[in-house]
Design an enzyme around this catalytic site. Structure first.
Site, PDB file in Angstrom:
ATOM      1  N   CYS A 282      25.014  -7.161  -3.924  1.00  0.00           N
ATOM      2  CA  CYS A 282      24.272  -8.167  -3.155  1.00  0.00           C
ATOM      3  C   CYS A 282      22.916  -7.608  -2.717  1.00  0.00           C
ATOM      4  O   CYS A 282      22.846  -6.722  -1.859  1.00  0.00           O
ATOM      5  CB  CYS A 282      25.085  -8.611  -1.948  1.00  0.00           C
ATOM      6  SG  CYS A 282      24.193  -9.693  -0.812  1.00  0.00           S
ATOM      7  N   CYS A 285      22.130  -8.094   0.983  1.00  0.00           N
ATOM      8  CA  CYS A 285      22.884  -7.177   1.829  1.00  0.00           C
ATOM      9  C   CYS A 285      22.153  -5.835   1.935  1.00  0.00           C
ATOM     10  O   CYS A 285      22.044  -5.244   3.020  1.00  0.00           O
ATOM     11  CB  CYS A 285      24.294  -6.961   1.277  1.00  0.00           C
ATOM     12  SG  CYS A 285      25.282  -8.471   1.153  1.00  0.00           S
TER      13      CYS A 285
END
Length: 356
Positions: A282, A285
């Site tokens: 991600c 993230c």
């Protein structure tokens, strides 16, 4: 692809998620998708989705699903896709005269589908239909960035391409062949109607061979071996081993037992616990990982931050209903008190500040 059955005999929706994209600008083109599935209203309310006018569910990406009463003897549960058009006569000339759709009169009087100026059209009354709606508010059709395309199966793509070309309409993608190793090659073309809606025609024999459903048969071991870009993953949320300080600030959760113990420690210390759901692939993230560590340090006297990789802890992600990341869920005495989905720096800081 999701639907009530295989594509050869059912309408389906193709859901596309692009990693790292939090949202799309929405236009005014798609009015709603209508289904006759009345129990969906109560299920939507129970799951916390917004229901307006007692028949329209607002989905998680703000798409509208118009729920109709049961229609006897109709097998296809998707009734229609309603689209805004700027000029009804031009649209009917394109869809009915050029592509051979029919006006479906019987469906226009169904409760929930009435509009001041609309036409229901389709190749067959039993199929999912197009409802063309001329809204009449003076606004142009705006596709913004969230619009998809309408796809149809057909016997011959070149035949449709030649007909549309001869009438002078827009061809976005001329016929091309998509090779599929081990299966039939698929021939497609992408057109545009007078309002710029993208229409994909696909030769059906090859496509149905390609689209034979596997019904959620996923090789999770193989999926876990690659990242969002197909690159094999290194182990660890940030592809690094946390230092002792980082481990103290972000408690790494690898099992349900770890999470239970973390909740118990937070309760004993009278602190709010934040579960940071993410994954090593991600990009958003990773983008906010430093800010999360800083916030964990700033609010360490009142907040405990735990780190959950959804690929390593699918059971925990399922338990908390996590389907998109980065996602932050706050617990107080083991009960959910707040929730934030996204990667906005200001919003994340505000989320933590509320918990202090």
């Amino acid at each position: 692809m999701v639907g009530y059955g295989p594509e050869v005999s059912n309408f389906v929706l193709e859901l596309t998620y692009n990693y790292g994209i939090d949202s799309y600008e929405q236009g005014n083109d798609l009015q709603y998708i209508a289904l006759h599935c009345f129990p969906a209203l109560e299920r939507a309310r129970a799951l916390g989705y917004q229901v307006v006018d007692n028949h329209t569910i607002i989905g998680p990406d703000n798409y509208k699903y118009r729920i109709l009463p049961y229609i006897p003897h109709r097998a296809e549960q998707f009734v229609c896709v309603a689209l805004r058009v700027s000029n009804m006569a031009n649209s009917l000339k394109y869809w009915v005269e050029l592509h051979g759709m029919k006006k479906i009169q019987d469906m226009e009087n169904i409760d929930g589908l009435q509009a001041a100026k609309s036409e229901m059209i389709g190749f067959s009354e039993e199929d999912c239909l197009l409802q063309l709606i001329e809204v009449g508010d003076g606004e142009a059709v705006d596709h913004a960035l969230s619009g998809g395309r309408v796809a149809f199966a057909c016997k011959s793509v070149p035949e449709i391409f030649n007909k549309v070309s001869s009438e002078g309409y827009v061809i976005q993608t001329p016929p091309l062949t998509l090779p599929t190793p081990g299966k039939a090659d698929v021939v497609v073309t992408i057109l545009q109607d007078p309002d710029g809606y993208e229409i994909c025609f696909v030769e059906d024999d090859a496509f149905y061979d390609l689209a034979t459903p596997k019904y959620d048969v996923i090789d999770w071991e193989e999926r876990g071996s690659r990242g969002g870009d197909g690159v094999p993953l290194k182990k660890g949320r940030d592809n690094t081993t946390p230092t002792a300080g980082e481990t103290a600030l972000l408690q790494i959760i690898t099992s349900e037992e770890d999470l239970k113990q973390a909740i118990a420690r937070a309760n004993a210390a009278s602190k709010t616990m934040v579960i940071d759901f993410g994954a090593s692939w991600c990009k958003n993230c990773k983008k906010i990982s430093s800010q999360v560590k800083n916030l964990a340090d700033v609010y360490k006297n009142s907040v405990v931050v735990t780190d959950v990789d959804i690929d390593d802890c699918e059971d925990i992600a399922d338990e908390y209903g996590v389907t998109s990341i980065p996602r932050f869920i706050a617990l107080k005495n083991g009960q959910k008190v707040d929730d934030y989905l996204g990667s906005g720096a200001e919003q994340l800081a505000a989320f933590f500040a509320k918990l202090a």
